[in-house]
Design a protein around this motif. Structure first.
Motif, PDB file in Angstrom:
ATOM      1  N   ALA A   1     -62.908 -35.363 -49.044  1.00  0.00           N
ATOM      2  CA  ALA A   1     -62.970 -34.258 -48.089  1.00  0.00           C
ATOM      3  C   ALA A   1     -63.651 -33.050 -48.721  1.00  0.00           C
ATOM      4  CB  ALA A   1     -61.562 -33.881 -47.629  1.00  0.00           C
ATOM      5  N   SER A   2     -64.583 -32.442 -47.987  1.00  0.00           N
ATOM      6  CA  SER A   2     -65.295 -31.265 -48.459  1.00  0.00           C
ATOM      7  C   SER A   2     -65.371 -30.246 -47.336  1.00  0.00           C
ATOM      8  CB  SER A   2     -66.701 -31.645 -48.933  1.00  0.00           C
ATOM      9  OG  SER A   2     -67.445 -30.490 -49.257  1.00  0.00           O
ATOM     10  N   PHE A   3     -65.082 -28.983 -47.672  1.00  0.00           N
ATOM     11  CA  PHE A   3     -65.099 -27.912 -46.680  1.00  0.00           C
ATOM     12  C   PHE A   3     -66.352 -27.053 -46.793  1.00  0.00           C
ATOM     13  CE2 PHE A   3     -60.734 -28.949 -47.795  1.00  0.00           C
ATOM     14  CZ  PHE A   3     -60.198 -29.255 -46.551  1.00  0.00           C
ATOM     15  N   ASN A   4     -67.301 -27.489 -47.601  1.00  0.00           N
ATOM     16  CA  ASN A   4     -68.507 -26.700 -47.828  1.00  0.00           C
ATOM     17  C   ASN A   4     -69.672 -27.104 -46.941  1.00  0.00           C
ATOM     18  OD1 ASN A   4     -67.244 -25.259 -49.959  1.00  0.00           O
ATOM     19  ND2 ASN A   4     -67.652 -26.957 -51.355  1.00  0.00           N
ATOM     20  N   ARG A   5     -69.587 -28.263 -46.302  1.00  0.00           N
ATOM     21  CA  ARG A   5     -70.719 -28.744 -45.522  1.00  0.00           C
ATOM     22  C   ARG A   5     -70.388 -28.889 -44.039  1.00  0.00           C
ATOM     23  NH1 ARG A   5     -69.288 -33.463 -48.790  1.00  0.00           N
ATOM     24  NH2 ARG A   5     -68.137 -34.968 -47.518  1.00  0.00           N
ATOM     25  N   VAL A   6     -69.465 -28.068 -43.542  1.00  0.00           N
ATOM     26  CA  VAL A   6     -69.022 -28.160 -42.151  1.00  0.00           C
ATOM     27  C   VAL A   6     -69.997 -27.415 -41.251  1.00  0.00           C
ATOM     28  CG1 VAL A   6     -67.169 -27.647 -40.528  1.00  0.00           C
ATOM     29  CG2 VAL A   6     -66.629 -28.357 -42.866  1.00  0.00           C
ATOM     30  N   ASP A   7     -70.477 -28.096 -40.222  1.00  0.00           N
ATOM     31  CA  ASP A   7     -71.373 -27.492 -39.247  1.00  0.00           C
ATOM     32  C   ASP A   7     -70.561 -26.602 -38.293  1.00  0.00           C
ATOM     33  OD1 ASP A   7     -72.729 -27.751 -36.337  1.00  0.00           O
ATOM     34  OD2 ASP A   7     -74.271 -27.835 -37.895  1.00  0.00           O
ATOM     35  N   PRO A   8     -70.951 -25.333 -38.091  1.00  0.00           N
ATOM     36  CA  PRO A   8     -70.172 -24.425 -37.235  1.00  0.00           C
ATOM     37  C   PRO A   8     -69.984 -24.946 -35.809  1.00  0.00           C
ATOM     38  CG  PRO A   8     -71.773 -23.188 -38.521  1.00  0.00           C
ATOM     39  CD  PRO A   8     -72.090 -24.632 -38.723  1.00  0.00           C
ATOM     40  N   MET A   9     -71.005 -25.556 -35.227  1.00  0.00           N
ATOM     41  CA  MET A   9     -70.873 -26.073 -33.879  1.00  0.00           C
ATOM     42  C   MET A   9     -69.879 -27.219 -33.821  1.00  0.00           C
ATOM     43  SD  MET A   9     -71.514 -25.858 -30.734  1.00  0.00           S
ATOM     44  CE  MET A   9     -72.789 -24.594 -30.834  1.00  0.00           C
ATOM     45  N   LEU A  10     -69.921 -28.108 -34.824  1.00  0.00           N
ATOM     46  CA  LEU A  10     -68.957 -29.213 -34.875  1.00  0.00           C
ATOM     47  C   LEU A  10     -67.545 -28.691 -35.118  1.00  0.00           C
ATOM     48  CD1 LEU A  10     -70.917 -31.921 -36.911  1.00  0.00           C
ATOM     49  CD2 LEU A  10     -70.732 -31.635 -34.431  1.00  0.00           C
ATOM     50  N   LEU A  11     -67.445 -27.619 -35.892  1.00  0.00           N
ATOM     51  CA  LEU A  11     -66.133 -27.013 -36.116  1.00  0.00           C
ATOM     52  C   LEU A  11     -65.554 -26.493 -34.810  1.00  0.00           C
ATOM     53  CD1 LEU A  11     -63.908 -26.026 -38.014  1.00  0.00           C
ATOM     54  CD2 LEU A  11     -65.271 -23.962 -38.413  1.00  0.00           C
ATOM     55  N   LEU A  12     -66.389 -25.879 -33.991  1.00  0.00           N
ATOM     56  CA  LEU A  12     -65.928 -25.370 -32.697  1.00  0.00           C
ATOM     57  C   LEU A  12     -65.486 -26.511 -31.793  1.00  0.00           C
ATOM     58  CD1 LEU A  12     -65.547 -23.081 -30.674  1.00  0.00           C
ATOM     59  CD2 LEU A  12     -67.965 -23.313 -30.059  1.00  0.00           C
ATOM     60  N   ILE A  13     -66.284 -27.576 -31.731  1.00  0.00           N
ATOM     61  CA  ILE A  13     -65.923 -28.734 -30.904  1.00  0.00           C
ATOM     62  C   ILE A  13     -64.617 -29.354 -31.397  1.00  0.00           C
ATOM     63  CG2 ILE A  13     -66.636 -31.054 -30.217  1.00  0.00           C
ATOM     64  CD1 ILE A  13     -69.532 -30.082 -30.400  1.00  0.00           C
ATOM     65  N   SER A  14     -64.487 -29.481 -32.714  1.00  0.00           N
ATOM     66  CA  SER A  14     -63.271 -30.062 -33.292  1.00  0.00           C
ATOM     67  C   SER A  14     -62.060 -29.187 -33.012  1.00  0.00           C
ATOM     68  CB  SER A  14     -63.455 -30.248 -34.803  1.00  0.00           C
ATOM     69  OG  SER A  14     -64.541 -31.091 -35.092  1.00  0.00           O
ATOM     70  N   ALA A  15     -62.246 -27.859 -33.099  1.00  0.00           N
ATOM     71  CA  ALA A  15     -61.135 -26.944 -32.853  1.00  0.00           C
ATOM     72  C   ALA A  15     -60.644 -27.061 -31.416  1.00  0.00           C
ATOM     73  CB  ALA A  15     -61.564 -25.513 -33.162  1.00  0.00           C
ATOM     74  N   VAL A  16     -61.572 -27.158 -30.476  1.00  0.00           N
ATOM     75  CA  VAL A  16     -61.178 -27.318 -29.069  1.00  0.00           C
ATOM     76  C   VAL A  16     -60.435 -28.640 -28.870  1.00  0.00           C
ATOM     77  CG1 VAL A  16     -62.062 -27.603 -26.724  1.00  0.00           C
ATOM     78  CG2 VAL A  16     -63.066 -25.868 -28.216  1.00  0.00           C
ATOM     79  N   THR A  17     -60.945 -29.708 -29.472  1.00  0.00           N
ATOM     80  CA  THR A  17     -60.309 -31.024 -29.335  1.00  0.00           C
ATOM     81  C   THR A  17     -58.899 -31.017 -29.916  1.00  0.00           C
ATOM     82  OG1 THR A  17     -62.482 -32.074 -29.514  1.00  0.00           O
ATOM     83  CG2 THR A  17     -60.548 -33.469 -29.842  1.00  0.00           C
ATOM     84  N   VAL A  18     -58.754 -30.467 -31.112  1.00  0.00           N
ATOM     85  CA  VAL A  18     -57.441 -30.433 -31.761  1.00  0.00           C
ATOM     86  C   VAL A  18     -56.474 -29.575 -30.957  1.00  0.00           C
ATOM     87  CG1 VAL A  18     -56.211 -29.628 -33.817  1.00  0.00           C
ATOM     88  CG2 VAL A  18     -58.336 -30.923 -34.067  1.00  0.00           C
ATOM     89  N   THR A  19     -56.932 -28.451 -30.447  1.00  0.00           N
ATOM     90  CA  THR A  19     -56.062 -27.586 -29.641  1.00  0.00           C
ATOM     91  C   THR A  19     -55.579 -28.295 -28.386  1.00  0.00           C
ATOM     92  OG1 THR A  19     -57.233 -25.620 -30.443  1.00  0.00           O
ATOM     93  CG2 THR A  19     -55.915 -25.376 -28.443  1.00  0.00           C
ATOM     94  N   VAL A  20     -56.491 -28.989 -27.712  1.00  0.00           N
ATOM     95  CA  VAL A  20     -56.122 -29.718 -26.490  1.00  0.00           C
ATOM     96  C   VAL A  20     -55.089 -30.798 -26.799  1.00  0.00           C
ATOM     97  CG1 VAL A  20     -57.001 -31.288 -24.728  1.00  0.00           C
ATOM     98  CG2 VAL A  20     -58.284 -29.220 -25.306  1.00  0.00           C
ATOM     99  N   LEU A  21     -55.232 -31.479 -27.921  1.00  0.00           N
ATOM    100  CA  LEU A  21     -54.305 -32.552 -28.279  1.00  0.00           C
ATOM    101  C   LEU A  21     -52.957 -32.017 -28.762  1.00  0.00           C
ATOM    102  CD1 LEU A  21     -56.739 -34.959 -30.144  1.00  0.00           C
ATOM    103  CD2 LEU A  21     -55.653 -35.358 -27.941  1.00  0.00           C
ATOM    104  N   CYS A  22     -52.961 -30.840 -29.363  1.00  0.00           N
ATOM    105  CA  CYS A  22     -51.700 -30.286 -29.862  1.00  0.00           C
ATOM    106  C   CYS A  22     -50.797 -29.810 -28.724  1.00  0.00           C
ATOM    107  CB  CYS A  22     -51.982 -29.127 -30.820  1.00  0.00           C
ATOM    108  SG  CYS A  22     -52.554 -29.659 -32.445  1.00  0.00           S
ATOM    109  N   ILE A  23     -51.369 -29.527 -27.565  1.00  0.00           N
ATOM    110  CA  ILE A  23     -50.544 -29.085 -26.428  1.00  0.00           C
ATOM    111  C   ILE A  23     -49.574 -30.183 -25.986  1.00  0.00           C
ATOM    112  CG2 ILE A  23     -50.623 -28.367 -24.010  1.00  0.00           C
ATOM    113  CD1 ILE A  23     -53.227 -26.878 -24.658  1.00  0.00           C
ATOM    114  N   PRO A  24     -50.048 -31.418 -25.679  1.00  0.00           N
ATOM    115  CA  PRO A  24     -49.075 -32.462 -25.333  1.00  0.00           C
ATOM    116  C   PRO A  24     -48.181 -32.837 -26.510  1.00  0.00           C
ATOM    117  CG  PRO A  24     -51.283 -33.386 -25.510  1.00  0.00           C
ATOM    118  CD  PRO A  24     -51.432 -31.905 -25.541  1.00  0.00           C
ATOM    119  N   ALA A  25     -48.698 -32.748 -27.746  1.00  0.00           N
ATOM    120  CA  ALA A  25     -47.856 -33.048 -28.912  1.00  0.00           C
ATOM    121  C   ALA A  25     -46.679 -32.082 -28.985  1.00  0.00           C
ATOM    122  CB  ALA A  25     -48.692 -32.977 -30.191  1.00  0.00           C
TER     123      ALA A  25
END
Length: 318
Positions: free
Chosen positions: A171-195
Motif C-alpha cells: 500500500a502506498s499513499f503517495n501515488r493516489v489520483d485525486p479524482m479516484l480519491l473522490l470517487i472512492s470517498a463517495v463509494t465508501v461513504t455510501v456503503l458506510c451508511i447501511p453498515a
C-alpha cells in the motif's frame, strides 16, 4: 488499558486523530503552498479513507464469521489484486503498466475484485445447503491459487520488470489520483451508511447464528449484505492504494481491547479512529522523526502480523 469507558476512548482517539492530521499538514510547511498543501491533503484523504474502509470491513467481517482473527483478505481479494498487477505487467510490461491511465487500472481492478466476490456469493451462499464456512474455505483455496499463478508469472518475468512491479504489492499513499480519491470517498461513504444502520443487528449476530435467528434476525439476508459491503470496501481501498492485509486485524483487535464489549456503535468508530491514528501518526513519525525512506505499509503489516500471531497463540479469540 481498558480503564477508560468507551465514550472516553472515542474522545481521546478523536482528539489524537485531529491533532495528528493538523501536525501532518503544518509541520515543515514551506515553499510553494499551492503545490505542497494539496498534495498533503490528498495523502491525508487517502489515509483516512483506507482507515474507514479497512476498519469497517474488518469489524463487520469478523462479526458475521464469528472469528476475530479473520479479515476480508481471506476471500482472496488481496491475492487477486496481486494477480491482476502481475498479469498486466507480464502481458504489457511493468513500465507500460505504470504509464497506463490510473482511472483505467482502478476500474479494471475494482470490477474484477467485486465481480469475483459476487460470483463466490452467488455460487456458494445463495443455493440450498450452502454455508458461510464453505464460502470462506473456497475463498482461501482461490487465494492460494491466485498467489501460485502470480508467483509463476513473476519467476518468468525479467528481473528489472519484477523490481518495478514489486512496488505495487504494498500500500502506498503517495501515488493516489485525486479524482479516484473522490470517487472512492463517495463509494465508501455510501456503503458506510447501511453498515452503520446494521449496527444493532450486528450486535445480535455477534451472539451467534442460532441466537440471532431466534431473536428474529434474517440471518442469510443480513450476512449477504454485510459480505457485499465488505467486498466493495476492500476492493475500492485495495485498488486505490494497494493491499493492506494485516492492517484491519491490527485496528480491530485494538478496538475490541479498548472497548471491552461488542457494541458496534462504539467498536466501529473506535476502529476507524485507531486506523487514522496509526496511518497518519505512523507516516508523520517516519517522515519527520526518523526520515525513514520506506513504505508505511511495511511497518503496519509487520505489526499486524505480530498481532495475528499473538491472537493465534493465545487461542482465546475465535
Amino acid at each position: 488499558m481498558t480503564a477508560l469507558p468507551p465514550a472516553a476512548w472515542l474522545v481521546v482517539l478523536g482528539l489524537a486523530a485531529v491533532a495528528l492530521i493538523a501536525a501532518f499538514l503544518l509541520v515543515d510547511l514551506d515553499g510553494n503552498l499551492a503545490y505542497v498543501l494539496p498534495r498533503r491533503l490528498n495523502r491525508i484523504g487517502a489515509m483516512v479513507l483506507v482507515a474507514v474502509a479497512v476498519g469497517v470491513s474488518t469489524v463487520l467481517f469478523q462479526t458475521v464469521t464469528g472469528n476475530r482473527i479473520l479479515t476480508p483478505s481471506i476471500m482472496g481479494l488481496d491475492a487477486l489484486y496481486i494477480l491482476i498487477q502481475t498479469v498486466l505487467a507480464f502481458a504489457l510490461g511493468a513500465s507500460t503498466l505504470l504509464t497506463l491511465g490510473a482511472p483505467i487500472r482502478f476500474a479494471v481492478e475494482v470490477t474484477l475484485m467485486v465481480g469475483f466476490s459476487w460470483l463466490l456469493y452467488r455460487w456458494l451462499f445463495t443455493g440450498h445447503g450452502r454455508s458461510l464456512h464453505l464460502l470462506l474455505l473456497v475463498g482461501i483455496v482461490f487465494g492460494v491459487f491466485f498467489r501460485g499463478v502470480s508467483s509463476l508469472l513473476q519467476r518468468l518475468m525479467d528481473p528489472s520488470e519484477f523490481i518495478i512491479l514489486q512496488d505495487l504489492f504494498f500500500a502506498s499513499f503517495n501515488r493516489v489520483d485525486p479524482m479516484l480519491l473522490l470517487i472512492s470517498a463517495v463509494t465508501v461513504t455510501v456503503l458506510c451508511i447501511p453498515a452503520w444502520r446494521l449496527r444493532h443487528r450486528l450486535d445480535v449476530l455477534a451472539l451467534g447464528r442460532d441466537t440471532a435467528v431466534g431473536l428474529g434476525v434474517d440471518y442469510r439476508r443480513t450476512v449477504t449484505l454485510v459480505l457485499v459491503i465488505c467486498s466493495v470496501l476492500v476492493a475500492v481501498s485495495t485498488a486505490l492504494v494497494g493491499p493492506a492485509t494485516f492492517f484491519g486485524l491490527l485496528v480491530s483487535a485494538l478496538a475490541y481491547q479498548l472497548c471491552n464489549h461488542f457494541r458496534h456503535a462504539v467498536v466501529l468508530p473506535v476502529a476507524v479512529l485507531l486506523g487514522v491514528v496509526a496511518l497518519v501518526g505512523g507516516q508523520l513519525v517516519l517522515e519527520q522523526v526518523f526520515a525513514f525512506d520506506t513504505a508505511l505499509s511495511i511497518v503496519i503489516e509487520f505489526t499486524g502480523g505480530l498481532v495475528f500471531l499473538v491472537l493465534l497463540l493465545k487461542g482465546r479469540i475465535r
